[in-house]
Scaffold this active site. Structure first.
Site, mmCIF file in Angstrom:
data_model
loop_
_atom_site.group_PDB
_atom_site.id
_atom_site.type_symbol
_atom_site.label_atom_id
_atom_site.label_comp_id
_atom_site.label_asym_id
_atom_site.label_seq_id
_atom_site.Cartn_x
_atom_site.Cartn_y
_atom_site.Cartn_z
ATOM 1 N N GLY A 12 0.828 -1.204 0.000
ATOM 2 C CA GLY A 12 0.000 0.000 0.000
ATOM 3 C C GLY A 12 0.858 1.246 0.000
ATOM 4 O O GLY A 12 1.857 1.316 0.706
ATOM 5 N N THR A 141 5.173 2.277 5.915
ATOM 6 C CA THR A 141 3.854 1.690 6.136
ATOM 7 C C THR A 141 3.023 2.606 7.007
ATOM 8 O O THR A 141 3.458 3.054 8.063
ATOM 9 C CB THR A 141 3.911 0.293 6.797
ATOM 10 O OG1 THR A 141 2.580 -0.042 7.221
ATOM 11 C CG2 THR A 141 4.819 0.238 8.003
ATOM 12 N N ASP A 143 0.660 1.650 8.642
ATOM 13 C CA ASP A 143 0.268 0.868 9.826
ATOM 14 C C ASP A 143 1.242 1.030 10.996
ATOM 15 O O ASP A 143 0.917 0.664 12.117
ATOM 16 C CB ASP A 143 0.161 -0.615 9.466
ATOM 17 C CG ASP A 143 -0.994 -0.878 8.514
ATOM 18 O OD1 ASP A 143 -1.939 -0.066 8.496
ATOM 19 O OD2 ASP A 143 -0.952 -1.878 7.783
ATOM 20 N N MET A 189 -7.826 2.858 9.084
ATOM 21 C CA MET A 189 -7.052 1.685 8.672
ATOM 22 C C MET A 189 -6.279 1.086 9.857
ATOM 23 O O MET A 189 -6.181 1.704 10.924
ATOM 24 C CB MET A 189 -6.099 2.062 7.548
ATOM 25 C CG MET A 189 -6.805 2.291 6.220
ATOM 26 S SD MET A 189 -5.628 2.714 4.891
ATOM 27 C CE MET A 189 -6.577 2.245 3.439
ATOM 28 N N GLY A 190 -5.689 -0.065 9.630
ATOM 29 C CA GLY A 190 -4.926 -0.766 10.660
ATOM 30 C C GLY A 190 -5.545 -2.131 10.908
ATOM 31 O O GLY A 190 -6.340 -2.290 11.818
ATOM 32 N N GLU A 254 -10.401 -0.708 11.409
ATOM 33 C CA GLU A 254 -10.979 -1.729 10.527
ATOM 34 C C GLU A 254 -10.694 -3.131 11.051
ATOM 35 O O GLU A 254 -11.403 -4.072 10.733
ATOM 36 C CB GLU A 254 -10.418 -1.584 9.110
ATOM 37 C CG GLU A 254 -8.903 -1.796 9.040
ATOM 38 C CD GLU A 254 -8.336 -1.753 7.615
ATOM 39 O OE1 GLU A 254 -9.085 -1.961 6.654
ATOM 40 O OE2 GLU A 254 -7.122 -1.500 7.491
#
Lengths: 427, 427
Positions: A12, A141, A143, A189-190, A254
């Protein structure tokens, strides 16, 4: 000895991955004695497998500099993960074959956990095959789940976007809550780690005491992937927030899971309402609140918007992205094979940091979760320790240039160099 | 004759409605000979009904100036619409009673279509009751559906947010589309009029010819409330975009309807998949594409984020919001009862405009839809005429001040003045 280099983007993309790319390219250009042409993989590592190599020497200095304010992956990224060396040796051999044909001696791979694994394996295969290749990873990232590096470029900007958006949406719902919507649910996100969800907590006020109804209470509830979803406790906290403040802002990762470790977004929670959902945990949580507590709601799913929002990046994050790109080239020139450029924190406030390096063998396949002491005791918020860690990462603004009211983003020429190998390769 | 004034915010709030409020307050303060205290309704017109009047004279000049960079409704808004005078006369009489008790002679109402209707009715009731009251409307709606005014403050900033977000998310999906996600669906506001959806079209390049795969093609598909959803034509256009560009960005208005005039978000489309959806047309459209064409997707619903995004407002929109606030007070002082301050366009490029006024009787209960010549012949895009209209509205940046990485938004004291009426009022 002068060798060409290969750079690719993986997984991503982020608002600042192109800034790392720009730094790699600019630093390579500063070492013409050691590094010849820098080729970028078209669509990540697939570009190496397909021998689709973008000749970055055809891009002007101005275009490369403009990458620093352009989101997305300028050369294309991919979701292709190289598999086990033993069972899929042909893929690795193909890449070495392509590298040999183009005299490539440096391999720069810009990605997250999977990419670290790929970079490490590439170094192992090259050594086994006796092909001289220096492999260096560049962290990226949203994340923020890479170990050893203090943070991952891309995360700080998402954190800034999420905290800002939560502040703004909270001012909105607070205006409306007296006679209309009382609940705002925002999905972030995550999938496995709650770093992005945690960043929403930065929207909360630092004040120990706040009057009822203060926007500084929000988000009153954060749902982390690290904390099993407890429906009763959640609903109680939401109702207490509405009672106190008139509204409740909920931020949900998520990746939030039930006690059995199933993603809520795909779990049996649907049966509770008799609904099947089309994806997205935000509408599911919003409906749960409506069903049980009767409050009107709005919900948002930012999705790609959060990770591509170059217009509101963190200047600190941007500096990190540039620094690791530049340092990766320096590490390669020092011969630090199988390493990754990392961010090393010196102090929280004032915030001081420098770049360093870590062995890929200690990074590959390790996920960094939120430490327990970053999550508040009730599981619905973040602690002072978390804020101390997060705050420096969102500092500073670095907006792109605008033209006619819209950001001015660059598109590269992305011309492929002529193929040298006779054969193609089935992926 | 010196009279006090009343100001209230109505309906969904915007990123710049507080800028109109600031302009009203500042302009009133410049006329102490004519205007005494400006009271703001706590939670809109409900504040008048409940006699909950915020004393704005207690707010510092600095706080009022800071409203210009603070989103949401600083005094609270409401969804309460005053009903027919004949059947609900008591509500109007109550407001007049409250205004009489506080010596209020000016009524400023900041809102959209419903609010124009309320403002007009207030002027009619006051006249009927022989109470001297000058009623002036201040336009505000992200939906841009008010007639006579060239545009509505709040819209330009949403337009800028949506076009920017679509550009950014498109750079993201283009990076990923070779081996992963090919479809990005973004849902935007606009229940009846497609102005916000149309603004996404500004992300498209102005160039007549673009190479395949150029991000300037995106959004390749826009779904307007004004165009009945044609599933076959839609899917064909999506597939053609994927064939040509490798990806397709779809922008869908929350108000898109099928041929029978039903909202897709609530329609029988769910039966086609065998799914029931929890709200949100974006996941529904994304699933339709997955089901019929097999492409992987991502989807986003910006919801409140789009209308509260003060961090990326249009400077032009902000200027409009301030100008109509100021002009409303000027109109009141000129005795222009039952009027609204409006934006009058003089030219597209260079963009010139001035403020003017229009009678509320011609604004109330009229919705302005996208003209036919603003929607492309296939129904999935906007025309050059639309772009000419939209472009000036998103021009210029006016970011808020930031502190520690986050926007610095003001919270007012919002102290209520003592009630003078003995009775409360059941709403």
């Amino acid at each position: 000895m002068r060798k060409n280099a290969f750079y690719a983007q993986s997984g991503g993309v982020t608002a600042v991955i192109n800034a790392s790319a720009a730094a790699v390219i600019e630093t390579c250009r500063q070492h013409p004695d050691r590094i010849g042409t820098l080729y970028a993989g078209r669509n990540g590592i697939l570009g190496a497998l397909r021998e689709e190599l973008i000749d970055t020497s055809l891009e002007s200095d101005e275009s490369i500099a403009a990458l620093k304010h352009t989101p997305g992956g300028a050369f294309g990224s991919c979701r292709h993960k190289l598999k086990d060396i033993d069972t899929h040796l042909a893929e690795y051999e193909r890449i070495i074959e392509v590298f040999r044909a183009h005299d490539i001696g440096y391999f720069f791979y810009n990605g997250g956990g999977d990419s670290s694994d790929t970079t490490l394996k590439m170094s192992q295969v090259a050594e086994k095959m006796g092909y001289p290749l220096t492999c260096v990873g560049i962290p990226k990232t949203v994340d923020n789940d890479l170990p050893l590096t203090d943070c991952s470029p891309g995360f700080g900007s998402v954190a800034k976007y999420i905290a800002t958006s939560v502040m703004e949406a909270t001012l909105d719902i607070k205006s409306m809550c007296n006679s209309s919507t009382r609940i705002f649910v925002m999905e972030v996100m995550g999938r496995h780690a709650g770093w992005i969800a945690a960043a929403a907590g930065l929207a909360q006020s630092e004040q120990a005491e706040l009057p009822d109804g203060a926007v500084g209470h929000a988000p009153q509830v954060i749902l982390f992937p690290e904390v099993a979803f407890d429906e009763a406790a959640f609903l109680e906290k939401v109702q207490a927030s509405v009672d106190r403040d008139g509204f409740c802002t909920v931020v949900v990762s998520e990746g939030v899971q039930n006690a059995d470790g199933e993603f809520l977004a795909k779990s049996g929670l649907k049966d509770v309402f008799g609904h099947t959902q089309l994806g997205g945990v935000a509408p599911l949580i919003a409906n749960l609140i409506k069903d049980r507590l009767g409050h009107r709601y709005h919900w948002a799913v930012a999705d790609y918007l959060q990770r591509s929002a170059r217009h509101i990046v963190s200047a600190t994050d941007l500096e990190h992205a540039i620094a690791v790109g530049r340092h990766a080239v320096e590490l390669a020139l020092e011969g630090k094979n199988a390493s990754m450029a990392i961010i090393v924190r010196e102090s929280d406030e004032p915030y001081h940091w420098h770049v360093g390096d870590a062995p890929l063998s200690e990074i590959a396949n390790v996920e960094k979760f939120m430490p327990d002491n970053f999550i508040s005791s009730d599981g619905f918020g973040i602690t002072a320790e978390a804020k101390r860690y997060l705050k420096p990462l969102i500092k500073g603004e670095a907006p792109p240039p605008f033209k006619d009211g819209l950001p001015s983003y660059v598109t590269l020429r992305n011309e492929l160099v002529a193929k040298k190998l006779p054969n193609s390769f089935d992926i």
